[in-house]
Design an enzyme around this catalytic site. Structure first.
Site, short mmCIF file in Angstrom:
data_model
loop_
_atom_site.label_atom_id
_atom_site.label_comp_id
_atom_site.label_asym_id
_atom_site.label_seq_id
_atom_site.Cartn_x
_atom_site.Cartn_y
_atom_site.Cartn_z
N SER A 1 0.83 -1.20 0.00
CA SER A 1 0.00 0.00 0.00
C SER A 1 0.87 1.26 0.00
CB SER A 1 -0.92 0.02 1.23
OG SER A 1 -1.46 1.32 1.39
N ASP B 1 -5.97 0.15 -9.24
CA ASP B 1 -7.18 0.96 -9.46
C ASP B 1 -7.86 0.65 -10.79
OD1 ASP B 1 -6.89 2.27 -7.02
OD2 ASP B 1 -5.58 3.79 -7.88
N LYS C 1 -11.67 -0.82 -1.25
CA LYS C 1 -11.50 0.47 -1.95
C LYS C 1 -12.76 1.32 -1.71
CE LYS C 1 -7.40 -0.16 -3.59
NZ LYS C 1 -6.30 0.67 -3.09
C1 S3P Z 1 -2.82 5.61 -3.77
C2 S3P Z 1 -2.53 4.31 -3.45
C3 S3P Z 1 -3.42 3.19 -3.72
C4 S3P Z 1 -4.49 3.54 -4.76
C5 S3P Z 1 -5.11 4.87 -4.50
C6 S3P Z 1 -4.06 5.97 -4.50
C7 S3P Z 1 -1.86 6.67 -3.43
O1 S3P Z 1 -4.10 2.84 -2.53
O2 S3P Z 1 -5.48 2.55 -4.79
O3 S3P Z 1 -6.08 5.17 -5.48
O4 S3P Z 1 -1.98 7.79 -3.95
O5 S3P Z 1 -0.94 6.41 -2.63
P1 S3P Z 1 -3.49 1.75 -1.48
O6 S3P Z 1 -2.28 2.34 -0.87
O7 S3P Z 1 -4.60 1.56 -0.48
O8 S3P Z 1 -3.23 0.53 -2.29
#
Ligand code: S3P
Length: 438
Positions: free
Chosen positions: A171, A319, A346
């Site tokens: 993440s 995403d 999500k």
């Molecule tokens: C993001 C990380 C991702 C992604 C989100 C944007 C970011 O989430 O799904 O749309 O900007 O760091 P996760 O860290 O929960 O995977």
């Protein structure tokens, strides 16, 4: 129209033309945050004028940062320095933005003042312990609501210390929250990831002069430095381009050029997956803008076939699965998605919601705990689906509607404005059948 909640699609003829999708959401959030903490003035271009990123800009204004808009996608951020933020007078509303809330949790944990972070109905259901627990190990004090969900109450005046974190989930939000807390911590903060994720926080910190060591899956920094101001250019968001890549791939006769799309390899997993499925996507004019690789992408309709999506690609297209699900319904054979349980937490449970909607249009999809098995080759029916107020689900159903036999009514589309405010105009402009519900 983007403010209206119900949209109606009709089957499209070929899609054609050139278009440029708006700025990257992830980078736009970070430009506001790090610009605000810098010593001096950061001029930001390509900023996403979406509700999520506007909420982050408003949060910093509430903490005493002057942010001027000198044109669409342009901001002048008058940084207040690493210790210059002031207590906001009221709770900070992060809107729909998980990125806004999780990164702010890390950043605010290091301030001298208390703060409260709230969000909309969807954000209020999302898990926050993934950030609050490791932050607590750095000495942060953060209360969550029931079940580890928002709102978050962040107590200021804590003495943070660095730490070495091996993250259980891949993440970028968790990694970034820890690194932002690490700016305020004594000692070294190290983050190791099970799979590499987007490294925008690391890149932007480095470009603003904060000493940081990073490589795929690894980041390390020390507290106690300062950020210098610099101009920040935000490339177009690959995740927004994704809907057009899939739409042009599945609508016969289509040819689209998407200009200046951000091509950071931690974001382009869908490109690899679509190419494995037989898509025709060519990168033209590859170059660097604002320290990020960008390219114009020419996508033409091509017959697709099902694949087993390589698990290693999952974080690089996290995403984009709603759009991939639509592509898979139009491919010959079976597409298997595994290792993607994160989709369930999500903006909505994206596995369940896509399966429900596409099934109601006649697709055959078996849900699994961490993915789905999609049987392709379906002529989708028209009908009625609900996007559950999830922007990427709404746009994916618009794409599905282009190849449906009749019209599709999509409920819950107003959140598209969180990440892609101009979507209806760009979509109609290249030939997609899309209108406000009659
Ligand atoms: C993001 C990380 C991702 C992604 C989100 C944007 C970011 O989430 O799904 O749309 O900007 O760091 P996760 O860290 O929960 O995977």
């Amino acid at each position: 129209m983007s403010g209206m909640d119900d949209w109606l699609t009709r089957p499209a003829g070929p899609l054609c033309g050139r278009l440029r999708v708006p700025g990257d959401k992830s980078i736009s959030h970070r430009a506001m945050m790090l610009g605000a903490l810098s010593d001096g003035v950061c001029r930001v271009s390509g900023f996403l004028e979406g509700e999520d990123t506007l909420a982050t800009a408003a949060a910093f204004r509430a903490m005493g940062v002057r942010i001027e808009a000198d044109g669409p996608g342009r901001r002048i951020v008058h940084g207040v320095g690493i210790d210059g933020l002031r207590a906001p007078g009221a709770p900070i509303d992060c809107g729909n933005a998980g990125t806004g809330m999780r990164l702010l949790a890390g950043l605010l944990a290091g301030q001298r003042f208390d703060s409260v972070l709230t969000g909309d109905e969807s954000l209020s259901k999302r898990p926050m312990r993934r950030v609050t627990e490791p932050l607590a190990r750095m000495g942060a004090r953060i209360d969550t609501g029931d079940g580890g969900r928002p709102p978050l109450r962040v107590y200021g005046g804590q003495h943070l210390r660095g730490g070495d974190f091996e993250l259980p989930v891949a993440s970028a939000q968790v990694k970034s929250a820890l690194l932002l807390a690490g700016l305020y911590a004594r000692g070294t903060t190290t983050v190791r990831e099970p799979h590499p994720t987007r490294d925008y926080t690391e890149r932007m910190l480095a470009s603003l002069g904060w000493p940081i060591e990073f490589s795929p899956g690894f980041a390390r920094l020390d507290g106690g430095h300062r950020l210098r101001a610099a101009d920040l250019a935000v490339p177009s968001d690959f995740s927004s381009a994704a809907f057009f890549l899939v739409a042009a791939s599945i609508v016969p006769g289509s040819e689209l050029v998407l200009e200046a799309v951000g091509m950071n390899p931690r974001r382009t997993g869908l490109l690899d997956a679509l190419r494995l499925m037989g898509a025709s996507i060519v990168e033209l004019n590859r170059r660097e803008e604002g320290g990020e690789p960008v390219a114009d992408l020419r996508v033409c309709h091509a017959p697709l076939h099902g694949i087993e999506v390589p698990v290693a690609l999952v974080p690089d297209m996290i995403d984009e699965f709603p759009a991939l699900f639509v592509a898979a319904t139009q491919a010959s054979g079976v597409t298997v998605v595994r290792g993607a349980a994160e989709l369930r937490v999500k903006e909505s449970d994206r596995i369940a919601v896509m399966a429900e909607g596409l099934r109601s249009m006649g697709a055959r999809i078996d849900e699994t705990p961490d993915g789905a098995v999609i049987h392709g080759g379906t002529r989708l029916n028209g009908g009625e689906v609900t996007a559950h107020h999830d922007h990427r689900i709404a746009m994916s159903f618009v794409v599905a509607g282009q190849v449906a036999a009749t019209t599709v009514r999509i409920h819950g589309c107003s959140t598209v404005a969180t990440s892609f405010p101009g979507f209806p105009a760009l979509a109609s402009g290249c030939g997609m059948g899309l209108a406000a519900e009659a």
